[in-house]
Design an enzyme around this catalytic site. Sequence first.
Site, PDB file in Angstrom:
ATOM      1  N   SER A  17       0.796  -1.227   0.000  1.00 33.05           N
ATOM      2  CA  SER A  17       0.000   0.000   0.000  1.00 33.05           C
ATOM      3  C   SER A  17       0.832   1.282   0.000  1.00 33.05           C
ATOM      4  O   SER A  17       0.499   2.221  -0.737  1.00 33.05           O
ATOM      5  CB  SER A  17      -0.975  -0.002   1.183  1.00 33.05           C
ATOM      6  OG  SER A  17      -1.943  -1.016   1.018  1.00 33.05           O
ATOM      7  N   LYS A  66     -10.350  -5.660  10.035  1.00 33.93           N
ATOM      8  CA  LYS A  66     -11.439  -5.060   9.252  1.00 33.93           C
ATOM      9  C   LYS A  66     -12.789  -5.141   9.963  1.00 33.93           C
ATOM     10  O   LYS A  66     -13.595  -4.206   9.881  1.00 33.93           O
ATOM     11  CB  LYS A  66     -11.535  -5.719   7.879  1.00 33.93           C
ATOM     12  CG  LYS A  66     -10.373  -5.401   6.949  1.00 33.93           C
ATOM     13  CD  LYS A  66     -10.593  -6.053   5.587  1.00 33.93           C
ATOM     14  CE  LYS A  66      -9.414  -5.811   4.672  1.00 33.93           C
ATOM     15  NZ  LYS A  66      -9.640  -6.402   3.331  1.00 33.93           N
ATOM     16  N   GLY A 127     -15.650 -19.972  -1.531  1.00 31.10           N
ATOM     17  CA  GLY A 127     -15.373 -19.463  -0.200  1.00 31.10           C
ATOM     18  C   GLY A 127     -16.542 -18.661   0.339  1.00 31.10           C
ATOM     19  O   GLY A 127     -17.367 -18.150  -0.429  1.00 31.10           O
ATOM     20  N   GLY A 130     -14.871 -13.681   5.280  1.00 28.65           N
ATOM     21  CA  GLY A 130     -14.979 -12.228   5.264  1.00 28.65           C
ATOM     22  C   GLY A 130     -14.607 -11.601   3.939  1.00 28.65           C
ATOM     23  O   GLY A 130     -15.197 -10.597   3.534  1.00 28.65           O
ATOM     24  N   THR A 153     -17.895 -25.691   4.399  1.00 23.70           N
ATOM     25  CA  THR A 153     -18.988 -25.636   5.377  1.00 23.70           C
ATOM     26  C   THR A 153     -20.156 -24.921   4.712  1.00 23.70           C
ATOM     27  O   THR A 153     -20.165 -23.694   4.602  1.00 23.70           O
ATOM     28  CB  THR A 153     -18.546 -24.876   6.649  1.00 23.70           C
ATOM     29  OG1 THR A 153     -17.306 -25.404   7.107  1.00 23.70           O
ATOM     30  CG2 THR A 153     -19.595 -24.984   7.735  1.00 23.70           C
ATOM     31  N   VAL A 154     -21.143 -25.710   4.264  1.00 25.93           N
ATOM     32  CA  VAL A 154     -22.234 -25.140   3.468  1.00 25.93           C
ATOM     33  C   VAL A 154     -23.018 -24.104   4.267  1.00 25.93           C
ATOM     34  O   VAL A 154     -23.518 -23.121   3.710  1.00 25.93           O
ATOM     35  CB  VAL A 154     -23.163 -26.260   2.947  1.00 25.93           C
ATOM     36  CG1 VAL A 154     -24.263 -25.680   2.062  1.00 25.93           C
ATOM     37  CG2 VAL A 154     -22.365 -27.290   2.165  1.00 25.93           C
ATOM     38  N   ARG A 156     -22.058 -21.780   6.159  1.00 22.07           N
ATOM     39  CA  ARG A 156     -21.494 -20.428   6.027  1.00 22.07           C
ATOM     40  C   ARG A 156     -21.910 -19.801   4.702  1.00 22.07           C
ATOM     41  O   ARG A 156     -22.200 -18.608   4.633  1.00 22.07           O
ATOM     42  CB  ARG A 156     -19.967 -20.472   6.132  1.00 22.07           C
ATOM     43  CG  ARG A 156     -19.465 -20.846   7.520  1.00 22.07           C
ATOM     44  CD  ARG A 156     -17.993 -20.549   7.681  1.00 22.07           C
ATOM     45  NE  ARG A 156     -17.731 -19.109   7.763  1.00 22.07           N
ATOM     46  CZ  ARG A 156     -16.522 -18.583   7.896  1.00 22.07           C
ATOM     47  NH1 ARG A 156     -15.460 -19.369   7.956  1.00 22.07           N
ATOM     48  NH2 ARG A 156     -16.357 -17.278   7.962  1.00 22.07           N
ATOM     49  N   MET A 214      -8.658 -13.787  -5.899  1.00 25.47           N
ATOM     50  CA  MET A 214      -8.565 -12.552  -5.120  1.00 25.47           C
ATOM     51  C   MET A 214      -7.210 -12.389  -4.436  1.00 25.47           C
ATOM     52  O   MET A 214      -6.869 -11.296  -3.986  1.00 25.47           O
ATOM     53  CB  MET A 214      -9.705 -12.478  -4.100  1.00 25.47           C
ATOM     54  CG  MET A 214     -11.039 -12.148  -4.764  1.00 25.47           C
ATOM     55  SD  MET A 214     -12.481 -12.361  -3.680  1.00 25.47           S
ATOM     56  CE  MET A 214     -12.088 -11.269  -2.321  1.00 25.47           C
TER      57      MET A 214
END
EC number: 1.1.1.25
Length: 270
Positions: A17, A66, A127, A130, A153-154, A156, A214
């Site tokens: 950054s 975050k 995924g 977050g 883990t469905v 989520r 990502m």
Amino acid sequence: MTDRYAVMGNPIEHSKSPEIHRMFAEQTGQAIAYERMRVPLEGFEPAVRAFFASGGKGLNITVPFKEQAWVLVDRRAPRAERAGAVNTLLAEAGRLVGDNTDGTGLVRDLTVNHGAALQGRRVLVIGAGGAVRGVLPALLPEAPGEVVIANRTVARAEALVELFADQGRLSAVGFDRLQGPFDVVINGTSAGLAGELPPLPDDLLAPGATCYDMVYGDQPTPFVRWARAHGAAMAVDGLGMLVEQAAESFLIWRGVRPESAPVIAALRPE
């Protein structure tokens, strides 16, 4: 007078950054200083308060803070409200305002930099953590035909579908029930960096499919390599997303949008 900005996280040593915002400042003629700040895990709120009390103008927030930033702020931008996380802070009239530019960074990199179409497309998001929740508020208004969220883990994934049910056609699925073909596949897990991809079927991709990771690295990520091996027309990592979310933060703070392309090119390993 040089305005002060920083990125807070833990760890923070590898953050690009400061380099990105230095290039943005040179390009736009803005007088800013931007530093990395490694914050103790238990010391996030005092660090934020001290930064703004000492005249700091704005902060970027990265892992693991975050969600804490989302709780801390006095007011949230609508996209940050839905994201459940804040990555950009500024002070307005003594109040702390939080925004989330991650989703906008992803969408701009996909659509502006790479020319990918999202409207009407069948999109798979891998995924349900977050990072994925953070980008859905920007992804869904692009009007994809369908968004499928796949997760080990469905439950989520189902929780995200419920949270964003008013935003479009969404469904949740485990990897054992995953059925292609998909026009766009977005990997929102960090597992890809460790080389551990979820079990993806060979017939996942539609002809001409776009695959987007990502995360990013100096070498092609395991997901990008998988996508290329399975016939993706385009497979790219998240370096452009990093630069685009930074550009959106810069716009919020300074009122001018910098050009991202030369910065992405400068950061991309030869």
